[in-house]
Design a protein around this motif. Sequence first.
Motif, short mmCIF file in Angstrom:
data_model
loop_
_atom_site.label_atom_id
_atom_site.label_comp_id
_atom_site.label_asym_id
_atom_site.label_seq_id
_atom_site.Cartn_x
_atom_site.Cartn_y
_atom_site.Cartn_z
N GLU A 29 49.01 48.92 26.39
CA GLU A 29 48.71 47.50 26.24
C GLU A 29 47.25 47.22 26.62
N PRO A 30 46.40 46.87 25.65
CA PRO A 30 44.96 46.71 25.91
C PRO A 30 44.62 45.69 26.99
N GLN A 31 45.34 44.58 27.03
CA GLN A 31 45.01 43.54 28.00
C GLN A 31 45.26 44.02 29.44
N LEU A 32 46.41 44.64 29.67
CA LEU A 32 46.71 45.16 31.01
C LEU A 32 45.84 46.36 31.35
N GLN A 33 45.50 47.15 30.33
CA GLN A 33 44.61 48.28 30.53
C GLN A 33 43.26 47.77 31.06
N LYS A 34 42.76 46.73 30.44
CA LYS A 34 41.48 46.16 30.86
C LYS A 34 41.57 45.59 32.27
N ARG A 35 42.67 44.91 32.59
CA ARG A 35 42.84 44.33 33.93
C ARG A 35 42.82 45.41 35.01
N GLU A 38 39.34 46.84 35.41
CA GLU A 38 38.50 45.90 36.15
C GLU A 38 38.81 45.93 37.65
N GLU A 53 46.35 39.64 41.87
CA GLU A 53 45.81 40.51 40.81
C GLU A 53 46.64 41.78 40.69
N VAL A 57 49.67 43.16 37.42
CA VAL A 57 49.74 44.42 36.67
C VAL A 57 50.93 45.28 37.09
#
Length: 182
Positions: A29-35, A38, A53, A57
């Motif tokens: 999942e790109p969005q969770l990967q990015k989170r 970060e 935060e 995740v």
Amino acid sequence: FLDTYDAVRRGSYPAVVESLALAARSLPEPQLQKRLQELCAEVRRGSQPRTAELYAVRSLFSGAPLALNKLQVSHVKALSRVLFLTPHLPAFFLRHRLRSHILEIRHLDRAMLRLGLGQLSEEELRAACYLRGLNSTHLGMAECRAWLEQWLGLSCKLQASEASLLANSMVLLSLNYASAKE
């Protein structure tokens, strides 16, 4: 002695953060990967993540590649050193022992929440922090209590299937705690 043991434990912290960052690259999942990437970048830069935060995740830590039974062996060994467990066992035993210790801490957390932090002596409060990855020897009671409240806020919300997040949070919430407070 506590400082010496903590120095050994802290030697594994960068390996845990690096393993998390590497695992994040293969998340579907790109969005969770990015989170998650970060979060790792923030910790590397010296800041401390908020428990909200980490909780956001949590679903990543129930399946591959971040569930305890799916972690890379090097990641499991680093987490074992954080918990002062020997990393010199076959992977199956390392994962089993790590899971057992993390779930025991989770049970202690729930009991501590029911009891109330106000019931703990200074020595018990410091020992509780130390067990969960924070070197409390140079912190005041208020700092220990604040960190432990933060930890309990995350720990008591997590399911047993999210034990990997709890293990990794020992590093993520402790690594920069003292410097983030300065």
